[in-house]
Each structure stands twice: as C-alpha cells, then as structure tokens.
Write a protein that holds these residues in place. Structure first.
Motif, PDB file in Angstrom:
ATOM      1  N   PHE A  22      -6.957  56.018  -4.213  1.00  0.00           N
ATOM      2  CA  PHE A  22      -5.562  56.452  -4.263  1.00  0.00           C
ATOM      3  C   PHE A  22      -5.403  57.935  -4.596  1.00  0.00           C
ATOM      4  CE2 PHE A  22      -5.568  51.939  -4.600  1.00  0.00           C
ATOM      5  CZ  PHE A  22      -4.578  51.594  -3.700  1.00  0.00           C
ATOM      6  N   ALA A  24      -5.870  60.569  -2.836  1.00  0.00           N
ATOM      7  CA  ALA A  24      -5.207  61.351  -1.788  1.00  0.00           C
ATOM      8  C   ALA A  24      -4.017  60.611  -1.178  1.00  0.00           C
ATOM      9  CB  ALA A  24      -6.221  61.719  -0.703  1.00  0.00           C
ATOM     10  N   ARG A  25      -3.520  59.605  -1.890  1.00  0.00           N
ATOM     11  CA  ARG A  25      -2.328  58.900  -1.399  1.00  0.00           C
ATOM     12  C   ARG A  25      -1.144  59.268  -2.287  1.00  0.00           C
ATOM     13  NH1 ARG A  25      -3.768  53.107   0.953  1.00  0.00           N
ATOM     14  NH2 ARG A  25      -1.610  53.459   1.569  1.00  0.00           N
ATOM     15  N   PHE A  26      -0.002  59.424  -1.653  1.00  0.00           N
ATOM     16  CA  PHE A  26       1.181  59.905  -2.372  1.00  0.00           C
ATOM     17  C   PHE A  26       2.392  59.069  -1.978  1.00  0.00           C
ATOM     18  CE2 PHE A  26      -1.822  63.362  -2.313  1.00  0.00           C
ATOM     19  CZ  PHE A  26      -1.749  63.815  -3.617  1.00  0.00           C
ATOM     20  N   HIS A  28       5.697  58.116  -0.193  1.00  0.00           N
ATOM     21  CA  HIS A  28       6.239  58.661   1.061  1.00  0.00           C
ATOM     22  C   HIS A  28       7.612  59.274   0.831  1.00  0.00           C
ATOM     23  CE1 HIS A  28       8.172  54.719   1.314  1.00  0.00           C
ATOM     24  NE2 HIS A  28       6.987  54.218   1.076  1.00  0.00           N
ATOM     25  N   GLN A 107       4.660  53.094  -4.009  1.00  0.00           N
ATOM     26  CA  GLN A 107       4.857  53.675  -2.669  1.00  0.00           C
ATOM     27  C   GLN A 107       3.553  54.147  -2.049  1.00  0.00           C
ATOM     28  OE1 GLN A 107       7.737  56.730  -1.955  1.00  0.00           O
ATOM     29  NE2 GLN A 107       9.267  55.854  -3.330  1.00  0.00           N
ATOM     30  N   ASP A 108       2.546  54.382  -2.865  1.00  0.00           N
ATOM     31  CA  ASP A 108       1.248  54.826  -2.350  1.00  0.00           C
ATOM     32  C   ASP A 108       0.355  53.651  -1.939  1.00  0.00           C
ATOM     33  OD1 ASP A 108       0.852  53.846  -4.904  1.00  0.00           O
ATOM     34  OD2 ASP A 108      -0.503  55.445  -5.543  1.00  0.00           O
ATOM     35  N   GLY A 109       0.866  52.428  -2.052  1.00  0.00           N
ATOM     36  CA  GLY A 109       0.076  51.258  -1.668  1.00  0.00           C
ATOM     37  C   GLY A 109      -0.685  50.631  -2.829  1.00  0.00           C
ATOM     38  N   TYR A 110      -0.684  51.290  -3.976  1.00  0.00           N
ATOM     39  CA  TYR A 110      -1.378  50.753  -5.160  1.00  0.00           C
ATOM     40  C   TYR A 110      -0.681  49.472  -5.610  1.00  0.00           C
ATOM     41  CZ  TYR A 110      -3.250  50.604  -9.934  1.00  0.00           C
ATOM     42  OH  TYR A 110      -3.862  50.224 -11.103  1.00  0.00           O
ATOM     43  N   HIS A 158       5.093  55.346  -8.951  1.00  0.00           N
ATOM     44  CA  HIS A 158       5.863  55.293  -7.686  1.00  0.00           C
ATOM     45  C   HIS A 158       6.319  53.859  -7.376  1.00  0.00           C
ATOM     46  CE1 HIS A 158       3.407  58.910  -7.475  1.00  0.00           C
ATOM     47  NE2 HIS A 158       2.332  58.223  -7.174  1.00  0.00           N
ATOM     48  N   ARG A 222      -2.400  68.809  -1.484  1.00  0.00           N
ATOM     49  CA  ARG A 222      -1.089  68.410  -0.977  1.00  0.00           C
ATOM     50  C   ARG A 222      -0.065  69.520  -1.210  1.00  0.00           C
ATOM     51  NH1 ARG A 222       3.795  65.939  -2.286  1.00  0.00           N
ATOM     52  NH2 ARG A 222       4.428  64.294  -0.851  1.00  0.00           N
TER      53      ARG A 222
END
Ligand SMILES: Nc1nc2c(c(=O)[nH]1)N[C@H]1C(S)=C(S)[C@@H](COP(=O)(O)O)O[C@H]1N2
Ligand SMILES: [Mo]
Length: 231
Positions: A22, A24-26, A28, A107-110, A158, A222
């Motif tokens: 996670f 590099a996931r942010f 959206h 929101q980052d899929g976590y 998030h 980012r």
C-alpha cells in the motif's frame, strides 16, 4: 507521557506507514468525506460528513503499530464511532443483529476487520483532524479510523466503507493469515495469530526503517508527479 505497552518503543513523529503493497497506493478522492454502510444490512446507506458535526469530539491517544513503534499524545478530532452507529447507522441501515463483525475498507484498497463490539468501544473515532490540522494524505485523508486499544493495522486510513459480516473475514491468502489477529488488542500483545506476541516483536522490528522509507518515498514521488495536486 504514560509508559508504553509491552514491546513498544516510542518515536517522536508519526511516519506514513502500513503494509508494503500500500506504500504507493493513495485515496482516489481525498476530499470525499462519505462512508458507505453495506453488507448484512436491511438498507445500504451513505453517510455524509455534513450530518456529523454535532458528534464532533476531541481525543488525545497513542498509536501503537504492531511492528513495535508507538507515537504518544496524538490529538485527534472527529466523530465517536459509537455515537455515529447509534445516531446514523442502527436505525437507517438496520444491520442484521447476527452480523457481529465489520470489514473496514480504505479508498486505497486496504482492508481490516474488527468485531462490532471492538468497533463500538469508547475511544474509537472517525477522525478528520490531527494535531489541529486537517488530516493529511499521509495519515488518512479525508478521514480514518482511530482505535487506540488496538494495533495500528485496525485503524484504517482513507476509510470509505464498512460492511457488516457474520464472521471474521479472511483478508489474506493462506500463509499470511498470521498477520491478522481477530482482535489485535495492544494490552494483551495480540500482534498476530499463531505465535506469542513477544516473538512477533523480533520478526517485525527489522522491517520498520525500510517500510517507513518506502512509504515516505512513495509520498514524495506522488507530490512531485505533475498531475496530482496535493495538500
Ligand atoms: N488505508 C490504509 N490504512 C492503514 C494502513 C494502510 O496501509 N492503508 N496501514 C495501517 C498500519 S499497519 C498502521 S501502523 C497505521 C499507520 O498510520 P500512519 O500512516 O498515520 O502512521 O495505519 C494503518 N491503516
Ligand atoms: Mo502497523
């Protein structure tokens, strides 16, 4: 400062941190303060931040990451989840009374899971401010869960969605399930499944500097990306 729980070491500043995939996931849409309530409910609903101001509360609490670092005295502002449940979820969404677990998604899929009883404990907050400032992307914008009695991996950043479910969900493939303790209480050193808490300390601790550096590096990348405006 209070003394630290078993196996924890104090840090002065809060790093951006988490599970490596996670880094590099942010989120959206970091401005979207909306929470979907779904799963085993009579009526799926969306909760809008505008309706929550009456529940605003402040709290100072510590964040204890399972990998052994802690930051003490964080000043959060947000909405008590117990009050949010009573005023906005129980009557409107009408969760199935036998759905005693919740799946939390960012929101980052976590994802992370808690028992409903743990989610509704005093001190669990949906926080949108930290130390007097709006929550940054690094720490969970637009808002995040803060569950001070549990290791940090339950405090989903998030936060976008809560699903009511009937049993503790399996979040990770077989072989990685040790990562996810059903309760994760700091007081009892419930770091993970299958091994004693003190053993996890030594397994996790070596990865802290690398993980913090990767999360920081991804945030810098980012920020400097031309297309993404950042607070
Ligand atoms: N959405 C999301 N929430 C998350 C994580 C993540 O990677 N993504 N990491 C968890 C872990 S392991 C910890 S210790 C804390 C870290 O919060 P911080 O980045 O504000 O220090 O967030 C938790 N919540
Ligand atoms: Mo963590």
């Amino acid at each position: 400062m209070n003394s630290l729980p078993a196996g924890q070491r104090a840090r002065d500043t809060l790093p951006r941190f988490g599970l490596l995939p996670f880094a590099a996931r942010f989120p959206h849409d970091p401005a979207r303060r909306r929470l979907a309530i779904a799963g085993a409910v009579a009526q799926p609903i969306d909760i809008d931040a505008d309706h929550l101001e009456a529940l605003r509360t402040e709290q100072t609490s510590d964040l204890h990451c399972v990998t052994t670092w802690s930051v003490q005295g964080l000043r959060w502002s947000g909405f008590a989840v117990e009050a949010l449940f009573e005023r906005h979820i129980a009557d409107r969404a009408r969760p199935d009374p036998t759905a005693t677990w919740v799946l939390l998604r960012g929101q980052d899929g976590y994802r992370s899971a808690m028992s409903l009883a743990d989610l509704l404990r005093p001190g669990v907050l949906l926080a949108d401010r930290l130390n007097g400032e709006p929550l940054s992307i690094a720490h969970g914008a637009p808002w995040r869960l803060v569950a001070p009695a549990h290791y940090g991996y339950k405090s989903v950043k998030h936060l976008a969605r809560i699903d009511f479910v009937h049993a503790m969900p399996n979040l990770y493939p077989f072989g990685f399930r040790f990562l996810n303790h059903p309760r994760g209480r700091v007081e009892f050193e419930e770091r993970g499944r299958g091994l004693p808490g003190w053993l996890f300390r030594w397994l996790y601790r070596p990865f802290v500097p690398y993980t913090a550096a990767r999360f920081e590096q991804a945030l810098r990348a980012r920020r400097s990306a031309p297309t993404s405006p950042m607070p």
